[in-house]
Design a protein around this motif. Sequence first.
Motif, short mmCIF file in Angstrom:
data_model
loop_
_atom_site.label_atom_id
_atom_site.label_comp_id
_atom_site.label_asym_id
_atom_site.label_seq_id
_atom_site.Cartn_x
_atom_site.Cartn_y
_atom_site.Cartn_z
N ILE A 1 0.85 -1.13 -0.11
CA ILE A 1 0.01 0.14 -0.03
C ILE A 1 0.95 1.24 0.10
N PRO A 2 1.03 2.29 -1.15
CA PRO A 2 1.50 3.52 -1.13
C PRO A 2 1.23 4.34 -0.02
N ALA A 3 2.31 5.11 0.42
CA ALA A 3 2.12 5.98 1.46
C ALA A 3 1.03 7.09 0.93
N THR A 4 0.41 7.76 1.73
CA THR A 4 -0.77 8.68 1.31
C THR A 4 -1.82 8.50 0.21
N THR A 5 -1.99 7.07 0.43
CA THR A 5 -3.14 6.29 -0.42
C THR A 5 -3.89 5.52 0.55
N GLY A 6 -4.70 4.61 0.11
CA GLY A 6 -5.55 3.68 0.69
C GLY A 6 -5.45 2.17 0.27
N SER A 7 -5.92 1.53 1.21
CA SER A 7 -5.83 -0.02 0.99
C SER A 7 -6.47 -0.62 -0.50
N ASN A 8 -7.45 0.31 -0.99
CA ASN A 8 -7.53 -0.08 -2.55
C ASN A 8 -6.38 0.00 -3.39
N PHE A 9 -5.26 0.62 -2.94
CA PHE A 9 -4.10 0.86 -3.93
C PHE A 9 -3.06 -0.25 -3.82
N GLY A 10 -3.33 -1.21 -2.56
CA GLY A 10 -2.48 -2.22 -2.31
C GLY A 10 -2.92 -3.35 -2.87
N GLN A 11 -2.00 -4.37 -2.71
CA GLN A 11 -2.23 -5.88 -3.22
C GLN A 11 -3.05 -6.73 -2.10
N GLU A 12 -4.12 -7.39 -2.38
CA GLU A 12 -4.57 -8.17 -1.48
C GLU A 12 -4.17 -9.38 -1.42
N ALA A 13 -3.26 -9.65 -0.24
CA ALA A 13 -2.39 -10.97 -0.15
C ALA A 13 -3.20 -12.02 0.62
N MET A 14 -4.15 -11.78 1.44
CA MET A 14 -5.19 -12.62 2.12
C MET A 14 -6.69 -11.74 1.85
N CYS A 15 -7.58 -12.30 1.13
CA CYS A 15 -8.77 -11.79 0.97
C CYS A 15 -9.58 -11.77 2.39
N TYR A 16 -10.20 -10.35 2.33
CA TYR A 16 -11.06 -10.27 3.48
C TYR A 16 -12.04 -11.33 4.03
N GLU A 17 -12.08 -11.96 4.79
CA GLU A 17 -13.13 -12.80 5.64
C GLU A 17 -13.90 -11.90 6.59
#
Length: 168
Positions: free
Chosen positions: A92-108
């Motif tokens: 997740i890049p600084a100054t952004t949010g989780s939607n800009f990162g890579q989902e390594a383990m999907c949300y449960e």
Amino acid sequence: MSRETDPLRVARVVGDVLDPFTKSVAMTVRYNTGEVTNGREFKPSQVTNQPNVEIGGYDLRTFYTLVMVDPDAPSPSNPTLREYLHWMMTDIPATTGSNFGQEAMCYESPRPSSGIHRLVFVLFRQLGRGMVYAPMWRQNFNTREFAELYNVGSPVAAVYRVIGTGSG
């Protein structure tokens, strides 16, 4: 904030999940039903979908990993699955949010079967992009061992919420 009034210490997040640390990056966690603040209670129906997480910082070349764990699984009186990993985002890049990162383990979505559970969001600064990977399983995740394995050091931010077994 004094040690005696730090909500992460009072709730034993520091102790059960984390070692003492100093927050150095802003992090905001929001579900559709509101912002996660330390100790705020949510019903299971309010956390069905993954939250939006906003990350502070100053440099887009800095990347973060976010983990969401339940140290009280399957029940607070017998946490044999401690810590249960509900979600992991990396890069997740600084100054952004989780939607800009890579989902390594999907949300449960958390669905506690008994008692009140603490759900802890922990943010770590990565050494570089593409250097953190998901574990093979969710149960018995260990945030401290994870941080050591990937050399991410102490958390830079953390917040927790509580969720009960209510029908809502």
